[in-house]
Write a protein that holds these residues in place. Sequence first.
Motif, short mmCIF file in Angstrom:
data_model
loop_
_atom_site.label_atom_id
_atom_site.label_comp_id
_atom_site.label_asym_id
_atom_site.label_seq_id
_atom_site.Cartn_x
_atom_site.Cartn_y
_atom_site.Cartn_z
N SER A 83 0.89 15.00 -2.47
CA SER A 83 1.90 14.61 -3.45
C SER A 83 3.26 15.18 -3.06
CB SER A 83 1.51 15.11 -4.84
OG SER A 83 2.58 14.95 -5.75
N PRO A 84 4.18 14.34 -2.63
CA PRO A 84 5.53 14.84 -2.33
C PRO A 84 6.21 15.44 -3.56
CG PRO A 84 5.20 12.67 -1.35
CD PRO A 84 4.03 12.93 -2.25
N LEU A 85 6.03 14.83 -4.71
CA LEU A 85 6.70 15.33 -5.92
C LEU A 85 6.17 16.70 -6.33
CD1 LEU A 85 6.98 12.09 -8.10
CD2 LEU A 85 8.74 13.17 -6.69
N ARG A 86 4.86 16.85 -6.31
CA ARG A 86 4.29 18.15 -6.68
C ARG A 86 4.60 19.20 -5.62
NH1 ARG A 86 -1.62 16.18 -8.54
NH2 ARG A 86 -0.85 14.11 -7.96
N GLY A 87 4.71 18.76 -4.38
CA GLY A 87 5.09 19.69 -3.33
C GLY A 87 6.51 20.20 -3.50
N LEU A 88 7.36 19.39 -4.12
CA LEU A 88 8.74 19.79 -4.37
C LEU A 88 8.90 20.56 -5.67
CD1 LEU A 88 10.52 16.47 -3.27
CD2 LEU A 88 10.46 18.64 -2.02
N GLY A 89 7.79 20.85 -6.33
CA GLY A 89 7.84 21.65 -7.55
C GLY A 89 8.04 20.86 -8.82
N LEU A 90 7.86 19.53 -8.78
CA LEU A 90 8.08 18.70 -9.96
C LEU A 90 6.80 18.49 -10.77
CD1 LEU A 90 10.44 15.99 -8.43
CD2 LEU A 90 11.06 18.03 -9.73
N GLY A 91 5.69 19.02 -10.31
CA GLY A 91 4.44 18.88 -11.04
C GLY A 91 4.26 20.01 -12.04
N MET A 138 2.07 5.72 -7.46
CA MET A 138 1.00 6.48 -8.10
C MET A 138 1.34 7.96 -8.20
SD MET A 138 -2.71 4.92 -7.00
CE MET A 138 -2.46 5.04 -5.23
N ASP A 139 2.03 8.48 -7.21
CA ASP A 139 2.46 9.88 -7.27
C ASP A 139 3.40 10.09 -8.45
OD1 ASP A 139 2.77 12.54 -6.57
OD2 ASP A 139 4.38 12.12 -5.13
N ILE A 140 4.33 9.17 -8.65
CA ILE A 140 5.27 9.27 -9.76
C ILE A 140 4.54 9.16 -11.10
CG2 ILE A 140 7.25 8.18 -10.88
CD1 ILE A 140 8.16 7.29 -8.07
N LEU A 141 3.68 8.14 -11.22
CA LEU A 141 2.98 7.92 -12.48
C LEU A 141 2.04 9.08 -12.81
CD1 LEU A 141 2.09 4.13 -12.04
CD2 LEU A 141 3.93 5.11 -13.42
N LYS A 142 1.35 9.59 -11.81
CA LYS A 142 0.45 10.71 -12.04
C LYS A 142 1.20 11.93 -12.56
CE LYS A 142 -3.36 13.18 -11.76
NZ LYS A 142 -4.51 12.96 -12.66
N PHE A 184 0.83 -1.20 0.00
CA PHE A 184 0.00 0.00 0.00
C PHE A 184 0.87 1.26 0.00
CE2 PHE A 184 -2.26 3.43 2.15
CZ PHE A 184 -3.44 3.48 1.41
N VAL A 185 1.87 1.29 0.87
CA VAL A 185 2.76 2.46 0.93
C VAL A 185 3.54 2.60 -0.37
CG1 VAL A 185 4.75 3.45 2.10
CG2 VAL A 185 2.93 2.38 3.44
N LEU A 186 4.04 1.48 -0.88
CA LEU A 186 4.77 1.53 -2.15
C LEU A 186 3.85 2.01 -3.28
CD1 LEU A 186 7.28 0.90 -3.86
CD2 LEU A 186 6.43 -1.45 -4.08
N GLY A 187 2.62 1.50 -3.30
CA GLY A 187 1.67 1.91 -4.33
C GLY A 187 1.36 3.39 -4.26
N TYR A 188 1.30 3.94 -3.06
CA TYR A 188 1.02 5.37 -2.89
C TYR A 188 2.08 6.21 -3.59
CZ TYR A 188 -0.16 9.75 -0.50
OH TYR A 188 -0.52 11.04 -0.23
N PHE A 189 3.34 5.91 -3.34
CA PHE A 189 4.42 6.71 -3.93
C PHE A 189 4.57 6.43 -5.43
CE2 PHE A 189 5.66 6.73 0.58
CZ PHE A 189 5.80 8.09 0.76
#
Length: 459
Positions: free
Chosen positions: A421-429, A183-187, A176-181
Amino acid sequence: MAPAFGLGLIKLWSVLWTSIMILVHDCKTDFRRIDRVLYASPEKDPTDNATSTAVQTFDLTESRQRHRGSSTQITRGSNSQPVEKARDHSLLVWQDYPATSLLRRIDWVLDLYTNFRGMSWNWRIAGPPPIPDWVESRLEGHSDSGPPRKGFVAGRDGTRMYSNLHDLLVARAKTFVLGYFVMDILKNFMMHDIYFLHGDRTLPPPSFLPSPIRESYFLVQSYRLLLSMAMMYTALHTVFDLSPLFFAGLLGPTLIGVRGEPWIYPDTYGAFSTILDKGLAGWWGGWWHQTFRFAFEATAKRILQELGFDISSLSGKALQLIIAFSLSGCLHACASVTQLGQTHPITGAFSFFLLQSLGILLQILLSHQLKKIGVVERTPKILRRATNLIFTSAWLYLTAPLICDDFAAGGIWLFEPIPISPLRGLGLGIEGTGWWCWKGFPWIHWYRGQHWWQTGFIM
């Protein structure tokens, strides 16, 4: 969007699943489930109360043999017999449709209606491991048996059934935790590709891809298909992980009985090796989730039986395969109809699933011909596996755009699978996005119209 997709899918699935209970089978006489019967003291015989009709002993050897021989078998019980009392003041019994209590009937029906793979019923899909030995022993009246302390049992499709609650919850929490991160990458990858907003393959690929990929139609399409498949797989896998985490982890056997046992929740997806060993049939019959399998197969068999076909013949099996995939196509086509964008339910989703049955039949036919001339026996296993993988990949490359384009055109990838979203929070979105993804939460609001039929919850 995803809710619109789910609306159409749930509507037809409800009709199909209800038909299984009423038309294809008689759920009151054909279906039985494993249940736990509690009683106050060892001296009190639980067969004296209203649950006595539920205490059954079954020919479990026959059940196991039937399970291994077919994908959807119903095991019928013998005459009712008392079962030996368990030391923990509980019994595992086969429970028929309750004849007395309304609450027990509701519980029984709800369990049947929400149990698509039949893990605790006298019908169950093939692939996952059979009923654990210690459960069979308990059902036969041997109270000294119990689950192993650790480990898991693998089914013939590679799905794992865990022996204890701790191992199950740890495994599901990790995925579940792996899937969460993931999905963030794929999204984030999807948000940078306009194709996932319109489903138009002629749209230019994202600029961050290397030039050799952007200039190759084959590589761009492969990239988009792999990204679509990865998101579908990860999203479904992560959602399915919530069931054991909630029912087995949060509620547990103390509150919901057998429904909280770890052996009720085998893996949703099988081992990738089933694709290498069986090709396209292994993809759909072992590796991909088998949530709807019983409904498709049972309906196909009943239709052919009513038409007078021999379901054990080669032609009967081929027709079963075509009907089952046609039902899957209808299910996803209805989901396509209710999506918001401009979709093509018949030429898109339905055609995709129908072509999968034809692809499986084609591969079986080719394999049979190669066996007749002795090619298969002389070919090394690694080469046979590589051939299965190549055929499966090629067939999906040619047919998957039908459903992937339809998904994208309908707006299914507009859904936000995660709240933060950690990635979007870091400005990668993309521009305008940040940490918090569920804007407008909560999505459900109460709306009051001019008339009562215009009043209700809206999303």
